[in-house]
Scaffold this active site. Structure first.
Site, PDB file in Angstrom:
ATOM      1  N   PRO A  10       7.075   5.134   4.542  1.00 58.25           N
ATOM      2  CA  PRO A  10       7.090   4.916   3.099  1.00 58.25           C
ATOM      3  C   PRO A  10       5.722   4.653   2.495  1.00 58.25           C
ATOM      4  CG  PRO A  10       8.798   3.617   4.155  1.00 58.25           C
ATOM      5  CD  PRO A  10       8.011   4.252   5.251  1.00 58.25           C
ATOM      6  N   ASN A  11       5.518   5.251   1.340  1.00 57.31           N
ATOM      7  CA  ASN A  11       4.344   5.025   0.483  1.00 57.31           C
ATOM      8  C   ASN A  11       3.049   5.656   1.000  1.00 57.31           C
ATOM      9  OD1 ASN A  11       5.796   3.427  -1.463  1.00 57.31           O
ATOM     10  ND2 ASN A  11       5.851   1.818   0.089  1.00 57.31           N
ATOM     11  N   TYR A  23      -6.879   0.938   1.768  1.00 60.58           N
ATOM     12  CA  TYR A  23      -6.536   2.105   2.583  1.00 60.58           C
ATOM     13  C   TYR A  23      -7.545   3.251   2.517  1.00 60.58           C
ATOM     14  CZ  TYR A  23      -2.051  -0.329   2.655  1.00 60.58           C
ATOM     15  OH  TYR A  23      -1.073  -1.274   2.827  1.00 60.58           O
ATOM     16  N   ASN A  73       2.667   6.030  11.761  1.00 59.77           N
ATOM     17  CA  ASN A  73       2.342   4.979  10.805  1.00 59.77           C
ATOM     18  C   ASN A  73       3.610   4.764  10.001  1.00 59.77           C
ATOM     19  OD1 ASN A  73       1.505   3.242   8.840  1.00 59.77           O
ATOM     20  ND2 ASN A  73      -0.403   4.307   8.393  1.00 59.77           N
ATOM     21  N   ALA A  76       5.418  -0.103   5.717  1.00 57.72           N
ATOM     22  CA  ALA A  76       6.022  -1.441   5.737  1.00 57.72           C
ATOM     23  C   ALA A  76       7.242  -1.522   6.648  1.00 57.72           C
ATOM     24  CB  ALA A  76       6.391  -1.863   4.315  1.00 57.72           C
ATOM     25  N   GLU A  97       1.274   3.591  17.794  1.00 61.86           N
ATOM     26  CA  GLU A  97       1.425   3.020  16.450  1.00 61.86           C
ATOM     27  C   GLU A  97       0.039   2.987  15.803  1.00 61.86           C
ATOM     28  OE1 GLU A  97       3.272  -0.858  16.512  1.00 61.86           O
ATOM     29  OE2 GLU A  97       2.461  -1.364  14.529  1.00 61.86           O
ATOM     30  N   HIS A  99      -2.328   2.196  12.118  1.00 61.36           N
ATOM     31  CA  HIS A  99      -2.442   1.645  10.762  1.00 61.36           C
ATOM     32  C   HIS A  99      -3.867   1.837  10.262  1.00 61.36           C
ATOM     33  CE1 HIS A  99       1.453  -0.233  11.110  1.00 61.36           C
ATOM     34  NE2 HIS A  99       1.093  -0.649  12.325  1.00 61.36           N
ATOM     35  N   ARG A 106      -3.938  -9.541   7.294  1.00 60.35           N
ATOM     36  CA  ARG A 106      -3.432  -9.495   5.922  1.00 60.35           C
ATOM     37  C   ARG A 106      -2.315 -10.540   5.730  1.00 60.35           C
ATOM     38  NH1 ARG A 106      -2.207  -3.505   4.366  1.00 60.35           N
ATOM     39  NH2 ARG A 106      -2.049  -4.501   2.316  1.00 60.35           N
TER      40      ARG A 106
HETATM   41  C1  DQA Z   1      -0.029   0.256   6.835  1.00 59.97           C
HETATM   42  C2  DQA Z   1       0.077  -1.275   6.854  1.00 59.97           C
HETATM   43  C3  DQA Z   1       1.443  -1.731   6.373  1.00 59.97           C
HETATM   44  O1  DQA Z   1       1.505  -3.157   6.374  1.00 59.97           O
HETATM   45  C4  DQA Z   1       1.695  -1.232   4.967  1.00 59.97           C
HETATM   46  O2  DQA Z   1       2.977  -1.607   4.537  1.00 59.97           O
HETATM   47  C5  DQA Z   1       1.473   0.225   4.835  1.00 59.97           C
HETATM   48  C6  DQA Z   1       0.306   0.826   5.468  1.00 59.97           C
HETATM   49  C7  DQA Z   1      -1.459   0.733   7.195  1.00 59.97           C
HETATM   50  O3  DQA Z   1      -1.608   1.910   7.514  1.00 59.97           O
HETATM   51  O4  DQA Z   1      -2.406  -0.055   7.123  1.00 59.97           O
HETATM   52  O5  DQA Z   1       2.205   0.920   4.132  1.00 59.97           O
HETATM   53  O6  DQA Z   1       0.858   0.780   7.806  1.00 59.97           O
END
Ligand code: DQA
Length: 147
Positions: A10-11, A23, A73, A76, A97, A99, A106
């Protein structure tokens, strides 16, 4: 050809406009294209799927049994999704995994990863470089396993 699946939760489709101070300014397409090219140079086909929906991501994992590695990735969902963890636990290949940010540095809700126990390892905090390092990690593990 050996296939690596890059999976985005997501996102992440909002990268480039979403909190660039955290980011970076590169879009998801920028990251995917870079990983695809680096993967090709190492002899891999890199597929990419992005979804904002947990169930979609789970179904993609179910259908990925023929791939050799997943670089994920989960956004959240990393911090909440036991269902995603269960799906990855059944996946036979290498799982990395990844990020962009360093969740451990954070907000407290980002300090836990439901995926941590079922992945081979985690790379976080290097912004776009995290993806390059994750591909490299997958490649090293696949090579060590004889692919
Ligand atoms: C993330 C870190 C997560 O906590 C966050 O919700 C994201 C991006 C990262 O790539 O740093 O959507 O996965």
């Amino acid at each position: 050809m050996t296939t690596i699946l890059l999976l985005s939760g997501p996102n992440l489709d909002q990268l480039g406009v979403r909190s660039p101070e955290i980011y970076g300014t590169e879009t998801l397409d920028d990251h995917v294209e870079r990983v695809r090219r680096a993967g090709e140079a190492l002899g891999y086909e890199v597929l990419h799927r992005q979804s904002n929906f947990e169930g979609d991501l789970i179904e993609v994992i179910h259908e990925a049994a023929e791939t050799s590695a997943i670089v994920i990735n989960a956004g959240a969902l990393t911090h909440t999704s036991w269902a995603l963890a269960d799906a990855l636990a059944s996946y036979p290949g290498v799982v990395i995994e990844v990020h962009l940010s360093n969740p451990a540095a954070r907000e407290p809700f980002r300090h836990t990863s439901t995926l941590a126990a079922v992945v081979d390892g985690t790379i976080a905090g290097f912004r776009g470089l995290s993806y390059d390092l994750a591909l490299e990690a997958a490649h090293r593990l696949l090579t060590a396993n004889g692919r």
